[in-house]
Scaffold this motif. Structure first.
Motif, PDB file in Angstrom:
ATOM      1  N   TRP A 184      29.784  55.603   0.831  1.00  0.00           N
ATOM      2  CA  TRP A 184      28.591  55.827   0.024  1.00  0.00           C
ATOM      3  C   TRP A 184      27.331  55.526   0.833  1.00  0.00           C
ATOM      4  CZ3 TRP A 184      33.194  54.129  -1.828  1.00  0.00           C
ATOM      5  CH2 TRP A 184      33.721  54.800  -2.935  1.00  0.00           C
ATOM      6  N   ASP A 185      26.241  56.259   0.510  1.00  0.00           N
ATOM      7  CA  ASP A 185      24.986  56.052   1.203  1.00  0.00           C
ATOM      8  C   ASP A 185      24.155  54.986   0.492  1.00  0.00           C
ATOM      9  OD1 ASP A 185      23.723  57.244  -0.983  1.00  0.00           O
ATOM     10  OD2 ASP A 185      23.363  59.156   0.044  1.00  0.00           O
ATOM     11  N   ARG A 186      22.936  54.775   0.960  1.00  0.00           N
ATOM     12  CA  ARG A 186      22.102  53.696   0.420  1.00  0.00           C
ATOM     13  C   ARG A 186      21.712  53.929  -1.032  1.00  0.00           C
ATOM     14  NH1 ARG A 186      16.336  53.127   3.032  1.00  0.00           N
ATOM     15  NH2 ARG A 186      15.924  52.238   0.985  1.00  0.00           N
ATOM     16  N   ASP A 187      21.772  55.180  -1.473  1.00  0.00           N
ATOM     17  CA  ASP A 187      21.484  55.508  -2.868  1.00  0.00           C
ATOM     18  C   ASP A 187      22.755  55.591  -3.711  1.00  0.00           C
ATOM     19  OD1 ASP A 187      18.704  55.711  -2.355  1.00  0.00           O
ATOM     20  OD2 ASP A 187      19.023  57.711  -1.523  1.00  0.00           O
ATOM     21  N   ASN A 188      23.861  55.096  -3.148  1.00  0.00           N
ATOM     22  CA  ASN A 188      25.165  55.077  -3.815  1.00  0.00           C
ATOM     23  C   ASN A 188      25.711  56.472  -4.087  1.00  0.00           C
ATOM     24  OD1 ASN A 188      25.120  52.248  -3.856  1.00  0.00           O
ATOM     25  ND2 ASN A 188      24.033  52.203  -5.812  1.00  0.00           N
ATOM     26  N   GLN A 189      25.309  57.420  -3.260  1.00  0.00           N
ATOM     27  CA  GLN A 189      25.833  58.773  -3.354  1.00  0.00           C
ATOM     28  C   GLN A 189      27.021  58.922  -2.400  1.00  0.00           C
ATOM     29  OE1 GLN A 189      24.680  61.051  -5.718  1.00  0.00           O
ATOM     30  NE2 GLN A 189      23.701  59.108  -6.325  1.00  0.00           N
ATOM     31  N   PRO A 190      28.072  59.622  -2.819  1.00  0.00           N
ATOM     32  CA  PRO A 190      29.274  59.704  -1.984  1.00  0.00           C
ATOM     33  C   PRO A 190      29.075  60.570  -0.746  1.00  0.00           C
ATOM     34  CG  PRO A 190      29.508  61.081  -3.930  1.00  0.00           C
ATOM     35  CD  PRO A 190      28.235  60.310  -4.116  1.00  0.00           C
ATOM     36  N   ILE A 191      29.711  60.146   0.331  1.00  0.00           N
ATOM     37  CA  ILE A 191      29.827  60.938   1.560  1.00  0.00           C
ATOM     38  C   ILE A 191      31.324  61.102   1.797  1.00  0.00           C
ATOM     39  CG2 ILE A 191      29.297  61.091   4.022  1.00  0.00           C
ATOM     40  CD1 ILE A 191      27.083  59.011   3.550  1.00  0.00           C
ATOM     41  N   GLU A 192      31.808  62.312   1.701  1.00  0.00           N
ATOM     42  CA  GLU A 192      33.241  62.554   1.786  1.00  0.00           C
ATOM     43  C   GLU A 192      33.615  63.197   3.113  1.00  0.00           C
ATOM     44  OE1 GLU A 192      34.014  64.919  -1.654  1.00  0.00           O
ATOM     45  OE2 GLU A 192      33.960  63.189  -3.028  1.00  0.00           O
ATOM     46  N   TYR A 193      34.831  62.964   3.545  1.00  0.00           N
ATOM     47  CA  TYR A 193      35.328  63.624   4.750  1.00  0.00           C
ATOM     48  C   TYR A 193      36.771  64.036   4.525  1.00  0.00           C
ATOM     49  CZ  TYR A 193      37.903  59.373   6.107  1.00  0.00           C
ATOM     50  OH  TYR A 193      38.783  58.317   6.147  1.00  0.00           O
ATOM     51  N   LYS A 194      37.195  65.030   5.254  1.00  0.00           N
ATOM     52  CA  LYS A 194      38.563  65.527   5.139  1.00  0.00           C
ATOM     53  C   LYS A 194      38.930  66.235   6.426  1.00  0.00           C
ATOM     54  CE  LYS A 194      41.669  67.930   1.950  1.00  0.00           C
ATOM     55  NZ  LYS A 194      41.775  68.720   0.687  1.00  0.00           N
ATOM     56  N   ASP A 195      40.186  66.079   6.845  1.00  0.00           N
ATOM     57  CA  ASP A 195      40.727  66.745   8.030  1.00  0.00           C
ATOM     58  C   ASP A 195      40.037  66.297   9.314  1.00  0.00           C
ATOM     59  OD1 ASP A 195      42.467  68.173   6.382  1.00  0.00           O
ATOM     60  OD2 ASP A 195      40.984  69.749   6.060  1.00  0.00           O
ATOM     61  N   GLU A 196      39.472  65.107   9.304  1.00  0.00           N
ATOM     62  CA  GLU A 196      38.914  64.495  10.505  1.00  0.00           C
ATOM     63  C   GLU A 196      39.373  63.048  10.529  1.00  0.00           C
ATOM     64  OE1 GLU A 196      34.680  64.031  12.926  1.00  0.00           O
ATOM     65  OE2 GLU A 196      34.644  64.199  10.742  1.00  0.00           O
ATOM     66  N   TYR A 197      39.766  62.567  11.704  1.00  0.00           N
ATOM     67  CA  TYR A 197      40.247  61.196  11.814  1.00  0.00           C
ATOM     68  C   TYR A 197      39.117  60.227  11.473  1.00  0.00           C
ATOM     69  CZ  TYR A 197      42.946  57.258  13.720  1.00  0.00           C
ATOM     70  OH  TYR A 197      43.643  56.079  13.871  1.00  0.00           O
ATOM     71  N   ARG A 198      39.437  59.171  10.734  1.00  0.00           N
ATOM     72  CA  ARG A 198      38.432  58.242  10.209  1.00  0.00           C
ATOM     73  C   ARG A 198      37.539  57.663  11.308  1.00  0.00           C
ATOM     74  NH1 ARG A 198      41.269  54.567   6.304  1.00  0.00           N
ATOM     75  NH2 ARG A 198      42.507  54.157   8.167  1.00  0.00           N
ATOM     76  N   VAL A 199      38.118  57.278  12.425  1.00  0.00           N
ATOM     77  CA  VAL A 199      37.312  56.745  13.525  1.00  0.00           C
ATOM     78  C   VAL A 199      36.286  57.770  13.981  1.00  0.00           C
ATOM     79  CG1 VAL A 199      37.384  55.996  15.947  1.00  0.00           C
ATOM     80  CG2 VAL A 199      39.076  55.126  14.315  1.00  0.00           C
ATOM     81  N   ASP A 200      36.695  59.023  14.099  1.00  0.00           N
ATOM     82  CA  ASP A 200      35.786  60.071  14.560  1.00  0.00           C
ATOM     83  C   ASP A 200      34.702  60.357  13.524  1.00  0.00           C
ATOM     84  OD1 ASP A 200      37.344  60.319  16.851  1.00  0.00           O
ATOM     85  OD2 ASP A 200      38.635  61.827  15.931  1.00  0.00           O
ATOM     86  N   PHE A 201      35.070  60.335  12.247  1.00  0.00           N
ATOM     87  CA  PHE A 201      34.094  60.556  11.189  1.00  0.00           C
ATOM     88  C   PHE A 201      32.992  59.500  11.233  1.00  0.00           C
ATOM     89  CE2 PHE A 201      33.023  59.032   6.850  1.00  0.00           C
ATOM     90  CZ  PHE A 201      32.130  60.040   6.503  1.00  0.00           C
ATOM     91  N   LEU A 202      33.367  58.219  11.305  1.00  0.00           N
ATOM     92  CA  LEU A 202      32.353  57.164  11.363  1.00  0.00           C
ATOM     93  C   LEU A 202      31.535  57.247  12.645  1.00  0.00           C
ATOM     94  CD1 LEU A 202      34.392  54.168   9.889  1.00  0.00           C
ATOM     95  CD2 LEU A 202      32.680  55.575   8.730  1.00  0.00           C
ATOM     96  N   THR A 203      32.168  57.670  13.724  1.00  0.00           N
ATOM     97  CA  THR A 203      31.436  57.861  14.978  1.00  0.00           C
ATOM     98  C   THR A 203      30.424  58.981  14.834  1.00  0.00           C
ATOM     99  OG1 THR A 203      33.417  57.142  16.161  1.00  0.00           O
ATOM    100  CG2 THR A 203      31.700  58.186  17.467  1.00  0.00           C
ATOM    101  N   ASP A 204      30.798  60.055  14.144  1.00  0.00           N
ATOM    102  CA  ASP A 204      29.846  61.142  13.868  1.00  0.00           C
ATOM    103  C   ASP A 204      28.617  60.614  13.148  1.00  0.00           C
ATOM    104  OD1 ASP A 204      31.644  62.964  14.929  1.00  0.00           O
ATOM    105  OD2 ASP A 204      32.357  63.678  12.981  1.00  0.00           O
ATOM    106  N   ARG A 205      28.830  59.766  12.148  1.00  0.00           N
ATOM    107  CA  ARG A 205      27.701  59.237  11.381  1.00  0.00           C
ATOM    108  C   ARG A 205      26.806  58.366  12.263  1.00  0.00           C
ATOM    109  NH1 ARG A 205      27.372  62.548   7.372  1.00  0.00           N
ATOM    110  NH2 ARG A 205      25.763  61.135   6.581  1.00  0.00           N
ATOM    111  N   ALA A 206      27.419  57.578  13.153  1.00  0.00           N
ATOM    112  CA  ALA A 206      26.633  56.743  14.063  1.00  0.00           C
ATOM    113  C   ALA A 206      25.869  57.605  15.057  1.00  0.00           C
ATOM    114  CB  ALA A 206      27.547  55.762  14.793  1.00  0.00           C
ATOM    115  N   GLU A 207      26.497  58.655  15.575  1.00  0.00           N
ATOM    116  CA  GLU A 207      25.810  59.545  16.508  1.00  0.00           C
ATOM    117  C   GLU A 207      24.624  60.210  15.823  1.00  0.00           C
ATOM    118  OE1 GLU A 207      26.590  63.559  19.190  1.00  0.00           O
ATOM    119  OE2 GLU A 207      28.286  62.337  18.551  1.00  0.00           O
TER     120      GLU A 207
END
Length: 483
Positions: free
Chosen positions: A186-209
Motif C-alpha cells: 500500500w502507498d502513503r494514501d493506503n491505496q493498493p499497489i499490486e504485482y503479478k508474475d514478477e518476483y517479489r525482490v524484483d518488484f520492490l527493487t523496481d519501486r526503489a529504482e
C-alpha cells in the motif's frame, strides 16, 4: 555526559564534517578549508534483507557456494563490520532496535505483533527534523497486530510508520499479503499497489529504482526492506526465483548446521537462490545511483535483522543466541565510509542509527543506547577502548538474556516456559560457548566446573547490562547439570 563522551562527540563531528567536505566539493576554497562551513548533506540508503546470514556474504570468505558479487563490491569500496550481532534475533523486535537505538523491551516491540512506541525518536524522525525526506519500501512489521488499527493484514496507517512520512510503499507483514510472484502493498494514501508474475525482490527493487530516478529537492533517507531470504510463512520455506534453486543443489552446508537435524538439507538451495536475487537487486540500485550521479554523496548500508539456523537450535529459524541467529552482515559505503576496511570489533544493530546520524551531521538523541561506529574507522584509542560486548534479549522461543563478547556467549533462560512477559525476575544458566575454540557452537559449556570462574564473570556483566537496558537486576541461578 562525561568528559570522555564530550571529547568523542567533538571528534565525531569534526571527522564527519571533514569526510563530507572531502566527498562533496564546496564552491569555494574557503568553504573547502573550513570544517564548520555548511556542506551538502549525504543521502542515506539502507538496504535491509530479512534473515540473511552473515557468512553468506562472499566477502566474509567463509562460504564457497554463495554468489554475492555486488555485495562483495560494496565491501571492497567501504567498511565491512565483520562481527555485527542483532540485539534481538526475531523480525519485529530487531527492527525496532535498529530504528530507535533502544532495546526491544524499551521500544514496545519485545515480540512480533506489537506496535512501536510512537513517542520514541527514530532514525526517520531525526533525519526529517534535519531536512531529510524519510521514505520506506517493503516489509515494516512495526505496526500493531491484526486486531488493532494499522494491523498486519492491511495498510499501515501514518501514525504507525515510525516517521517515514514521505514515500511509503509497504506492508506490515509482507509475507501475509504477498507471495513470491504476486501480492499487494500500500502507498502513503493506503491505496493498493499490486504485482503479478514478477518476483517479489524484483518488484520492490523496481519501486526503489522509480524513487531514485525522481528529482529530489531535499537530501533523502530511503529504507528498502526485502523479505527474502526469509521463508514464505504459509509454505514454511524460502522460495528462490524460478530456476535458481537448481543452480545450488550441491551447495556448501555451513559447519554449524551439519551436525544437527533441521530443514537445511531441503531448504539451502532455495536460500542460496534468494541470496543471489538480493545481490542482483542491490547491484541494480547501486547502478541507478551511479547513473543518477548520486553515488558520491550517498551513504549506502547493507544489513539484516537476524540470521537463520534452519530449525537446528529450536523449532524455527532464529530466536536463539547462536551465531547462526545473532550474526548479521553490516557493510557501509559512502561519504565518511570510503576505502576497503574490515572492522573486527563486536558491534550491534543498536549502534547503526547513531552511526548514521553522526555521518549526516545530525544530533544523536540523548536517550539512545547505541554508540556511533565512526571512531572505529580511524581512531586507535576508540578501538582500544571499545567494550566489545552486546546485550541480547530473547523472546517467543523462550524468555532469555545473553551477553555476547568477542570470545564468549553466555545465555540465561526462564525455565518456567512463560513467554508472555517481556522479562523474568529469575533466570537459570542455559548456554555458554567459547567463540575461540568452538566458533560453530557445538559444545555447550554451561554448568562445567572448570568454566565456573568465567561464567561468574559473564553473569556479573550480564546483570549490569540488564540494568543499563532499563530492566531490574535479575537473579541468575547457576547451572547444576551439563545440558
Amino acid at each position: 555526559m562525561t568528559m570522555q563522551d564530550e571529547g568523542r562527540r567533538a571528534f565525531l563531528k569534526s571527522t564527519m564534517a571533514a569526510a563530507v567536505a572531502a566527498a562533496v566539493p564546496s564552491t569555494s576554497a574557503k568553504a573547502q578549508n573550513s570544517a564548520a562551513a555548511p556542506a551538502q548533506k549525504p543521502n542515506i540508503v539502507v538496504y535491509h534483507s530479512d534473515q540473511f546470514r552473515w557468512d553468506f556474504v562472499g566477502a566474509n570468505g567463509l562460504n564457497g557456494s554463495t554468489r554475492t558479487p555486488n555485495i562483495d563490491a560494496l565491501a571492497a569500496r567501504g567498511k565491512n563490520f565483520t562481527h555485527t550481532v542483532t540485539n534481538q534475533p526475531v523480525c519485529a523486535p530487531s527492527r525496532s532496535v535498529l530504528l530507535t537505538s533502544r532495546y526491544a523491551t524499551e521500544t514496545g516491540v519485545w515480540h512480533n505483533g506489537l506496535g512501536l512506541d510512537q513517542t520514541l525518536p527514530t532514525l526517520a524522525t531525526e533525519l526529517r527534523k534535519a531536512g531529510y525526506t524519510a521514505n520506506y519500501i517493503g516489509k515494516w512489521h512495526l505496526a500493531p497486530g491484526n486486531k488493532q488499527p494499522g494491523g498486519s493484514l492491511g495498510p499501515v496507517t501514518a501514525e504507525h510508520r515510525g516517521g517515514f512520512l514521505d514515500l511509503w510503499e509497504g506492508a506490515n507483514s509482507i509475507e501475509s499479503v504477498t507471495h513470491p510472484y504476486e501480492g499487494t502493498i500500500w502507498d502513503r494514501d493506503n491505496q493498493p499497489i499490486e504485482y503479478k508474475d514478477e518476483y517479489r525482490v524484483d518488484f520492490l527493487t523496481d519501486r526503489a529504482e522509480r524513487f531514485l530516478r525522481q528529482k529530489q529537492e531535499k537530501p533523502f533517507f530511503l529504507f528498502i526492506s526485502q523479505l527474502e531470504p526469509h521463508q514464505q510463512n504459509d509454505q514454511g520455506q524460502p522460495i528462490a526465483p524460478k530456476g535458481a534453486a537448481q543452480r545450488f543443489l550441491n551447495c556448501t552446508a555451513p559447519e554449524d548446521l551439519r551436525a544437527f537435524p533441521g530443514t537445511w538439507q531441503a531448504q539451502l538451495p532455495d536460500y542460496y537462490g534468494c541470496i543471489e536475487s538480493i545481490d542482483n537487486s542491490l547491484g541494480r540500485l547501486r547502478k541507478v545511483l551511479e547513473e543518477e550521479h548520486l553515488s558520491d554523496n550517498t551513504i549506502f548500508v547493507f544489513l539484516s535483522d537476524h540470521g537463520c539456523h534452519f530449525m537446528t537450535r529450536n523449532q524455527e529459524y532464529k530466536r536463539s543466541t547462536h551465531n547462526s541467529s545473532l550474526r548479521v552482515p553490516l557493510i557501509i559505503d559512502g561519504p565518511g565510509f570510503h576505502g576497503t576496511q574490515q572492522i573486527p570489533e563486536l558491534v550491534g544493530l543498536i549502534d547503526v542509527a547513531p552511526t548514521l546520524l553522526e555521518a549526516a551531521g545530525v544530533p544523536v538523541p540523548s536517550t539512545w543506547k547505541g554508540h556511533s561506529l565512526v571512531p572505529l574507522l580511524s581512531d586507535p584509542e576508540a578501538r582500544q577502548s571499545w567494550p566489545n560486548q552486546q546485550y541480547i534479549q530473547i523472546s517467543e522461543s523462550m524468555t532469555g538474556r545473553a551477553i555476547r563478547t568477542k570470545d564468549w556467549t553466555y545465555c540465561v533462560a526462564d525455565l518456567s516456559g512463560d513467554t508472555t512477559q517481556p522479562a523474568a525476575s529469575s533466570y537459570h544458566e542455559y548456554q555458554m560457548y567459547d567463540q575461540r575454540a568452538d566458533p560453530h557452537e557445538l559444545v555447550n559449556l554451561a554448568g562445567r566446573k572448570e568454566y565456573r570462574a568465567k561464567a561468574d564473570e559473564l553473569r556479573d556483566q550480564l546483570k549490569k547490562l540488564s540494568v543499563a537496558a532499563g530492566e531490574p537486576e535479575p537473579e541468575i541461578v547457576d547451572a547444576k547439570l551439563y545440558p
